[in-house]
Design a protein around this motif. Structure first.
Motif, PDB file in Angstrom:
ATOM      1  N   TYR A 229     -11.761  -0.049   3.833  1.00  0.00           N
ATOM      2  CA  TYR A 229     -10.676  -1.006   3.662  1.00  0.00           C
ATOM      3  C   TYR A 229      -9.458  -0.398   2.998  1.00  0.00           C
ATOM      4  O   TYR A 229      -8.500  -1.105   2.697  1.00  0.00           O
ATOM      5  N   SER A 230      -9.480   0.889   2.761  1.00  0.00           N
ATOM      6  CA  SER A 230      -8.424   1.389   1.899  1.00  0.00           C
ATOM      7  C   SER A 230      -7.710   2.648   2.363  1.00  0.00           C
ATOM      8  O   SER A 230      -6.662   2.960   1.817  1.00  0.00           O
ATOM      9  N   THR A 231      -8.235   3.362   3.316  1.00  0.00           N
ATOM     10  CA  THR A 231      -7.601   4.635   3.648  1.00  0.00           C
ATOM     11  C   THR A 231      -7.543   4.839   5.150  1.00  0.00           C
ATOM     12  O   THR A 231      -8.262   4.217   5.920  1.00  0.00           O
ATOM     13  N   LEU A 232      -6.637   5.716   5.538  1.00  0.00           N
ATOM     14  CA  LEU A 232      -6.578   6.212   6.901  1.00  0.00           C
ATOM     15  C   LEU A 232      -7.112   7.636   6.892  1.00  0.00           C
ATOM     16  O   LEU A 232      -6.704   8.435   6.049  1.00  0.00           O
TER      17      LEU A 232
ATOM     18  N   PHE B 255      -7.111  11.040   9.004  1.00  0.00           N
ATOM     19  CA  PHE B 255      -6.357  11.700  10.064  1.00  0.00           C
ATOM     20  C   PHE B 255      -7.163  12.845  10.654  1.00  0.00           C
ATOM     21  O   PHE B 255      -7.851  13.586   9.937  1.00  0.00           O
TER      22      PHE B 255
ATOM     23  N   MET C 141      -3.353   0.184  -3.764  1.00  0.00           N
ATOM     24  CA  MET C 141      -3.385  -1.027  -2.960  1.00  0.00           C
ATOM     25  C   MET C 141      -2.303  -2.019  -3.406  1.00  0.00           C
ATOM     26  O   MET C 141      -1.897  -2.878  -2.615  1.00  0.00           O
TER      27      MET C 141
ATOM     28  N   TYR D 260      -0.394  12.312   0.308  1.00  0.00           N
ATOM     29  CA  TYR D 260      -1.169  13.274   1.078  1.00  0.00           C
ATOM     30  C   TYR D 260      -0.633  14.664   0.785  1.00  0.00           C
ATOM     31  O   TYR D 260       0.529  14.850   0.473  1.00  0.00           O
TER      32      TYR D 260
ATOM     33  N   PHE E 216      -4.329   4.766  15.422  1.00  0.00           N
ATOM     34  CA  PHE E 216      -2.915   5.107  15.414  1.00  0.00           C
ATOM     35  C   PHE E 216      -2.714   6.528  15.914  1.00  0.00           C
ATOM     36  O   PHE E 216      -3.510   7.413  15.638  1.00  0.00           O
TER      37      PHE E 216
ATOM     38  N   GLN F  22      -5.812  13.027   1.824  1.00  0.00           N
ATOM     39  CA  GLN F  22      -5.308  12.023   0.901  1.00  0.00           C
ATOM     40  C   GLN F  22      -5.611  12.416  -0.546  1.00  0.00           C
ATOM     41  O   GLN F  22      -6.742  12.792  -0.877  1.00  0.00           O
TER      42      GLN F  22
ATOM     43  N   TYR G 291      -4.236   6.833  -3.636  1.00  0.00           N
ATOM     44  CA  TYR G 291      -3.605   5.704  -2.981  1.00  0.00           C
ATOM     45  C   TYR G 291      -3.526   4.532  -3.944  1.00  0.00           C
ATOM     46  O   TYR G 291      -4.193   4.509  -4.983  1.00  0.00           O
TER      47      TYR G 291
ATOM     48  N   TYR H 197       0.835  -1.196   0.000  1.00  0.00           N
ATOM     49  CA  TYR H 197       0.000   0.000   0.000  1.00  0.00           C
ATOM     50  C   TYR H 197       0.869   1.245   0.000  1.00  0.00           C
ATOM     51  O   TYR H 197       1.819   1.368   0.774  1.00  0.00           O
TER      52      TYR H 197
ATOM     53  N   HIS I  20      -1.949  -1.613   8.549  1.00  0.00           N
ATOM     54  CA  HIS I  20      -2.174  -0.311   7.954  1.00  0.00           C
ATOM     55  C   HIS I  20      -1.377   0.775   8.669  1.00  0.00           C
ATOM     56  O   HIS I  20      -1.645   1.951   8.497  1.00  0.00           O
TER      57      HIS I  20
ATOM     58  N   ALA J 221      -3.510  -2.547   3.607  1.00  0.00           N
ATOM     59  CA  ALA J 221      -4.531  -1.620   4.102  1.00  0.00           C
ATOM     60  C   ALA J 221      -5.418  -2.311   5.123  1.00  0.00           C
ATOM     61  O   ALA J 221      -6.533  -1.875   5.370  1.00  0.00           O
TER      62      ALA J 221
END
Lengths: 115, 110
Positions: free
Chosen positions: B95-98, B100, A50, A35, B34, A45, A48, A31, A102, A97
């Motif tokens: 399922y794909s990003t964080l 913040f 995967m 940003y 996190f 973001q 991205y 991944y 992650h 991810a």
């Protein structure tokens, strides 16, 4: 040393001049993500990925392109930069991810100024 | 849009005190959380991760998670001036990003 590298670290350019910011990781991470960080807006973001050849838009993709032809590299392309793309850019990678994997590790950042 | 909220601060504490940083999130399905530390002009650095309710301790740092109330906190014991930084909370979105939070600035005075 496990790391995410970005180049250049600083860039001043003019409106409309295409540029590429490179990102590379040596941790065999699936991944990767880009940003931008602006005062008062936090980290947002852009795109991205995967895995190789799998990319998708984040929250602010307009004006940016990416590609993921190799696992380790994830360049960010600004085809026609504009002053509102002046920002601090970070590349990040994680094992995957999913859940604990992650945990994202960030590159040192690229400070871009578009005049 | 999943939301992660933090008080922007600054939170000012004297050296040696406990600093308490809080984060709330909107996605009840979130399973991992996190905390990142970011010094001015530098990149975010992962300092803590937590996946289950309760406390997790690592040196002077303790992360606390309460999924029922949808908040996660970070305690820094014996705060040092070198802890002065912005602390970012991050929560997976789908399922794909964080996602913040915008971060809480911590100032530790000698």
């Amino acid at each position: 040393e496990a790391q995410v590298t970005q180049n250049p670290r600083y860039l001043i350019t003019v409106t409309g001049k295409k540029l590429t910011v490179t990102c590379s990781q040596n941790m065999n991470h699936e991944y990767m993500s880009w940003y931008r960080q602006d005062p008062g807006l936090g980290l947002r973001q852009i795109y991205y990925s995967m895995n190789v050849e799998v990319t998708d838009k984040g929250d602010v993709p307009e004006g940016y392109k990416v590609s993921r032809k190799e696992k380790r590299n994830f360049p960010l392309i600004l085809e026609s930069p504009s002053p509102n793309q002046t920002s601090l850019y970070f590349c990040a990678s994680s094992l995957s991810a999913t859940g604990a994997y992650h945990e994202q590790f960030f590159g040192p950042g690229t400070r871009l100024t578009v005049l | 849009q999943k939301e992660v909220e933090q008080n922007s601060g600054p939170l000012s504490v004297p050296e040696g005190a406990i600093a308490s940083l809080n984060c709330t999130y909107s996605d009840r399905g979130s399973q991992s959380f996190f905390w990142y530390r970011q010094y001015s002009g530098k990149s975010p650095e992962l300092i803590m991760s937590i996946y289950s309710n309760g406390d997790k301790e690592d040196g002077r740092f303790t992360a606390q998670l309460n999924k029922a109330s949808q908040y996660v906190s970070l305690l820094i014991r014996d705060s040092q001036p070198s802890d002065s930084a912005t602390y970012l909370c991050a929560v997976p979105s789908g399922y794909s990003t964080l996602t913040f939070g915008k971060g809480t600035m911590l100032l530790v005075s000698p």
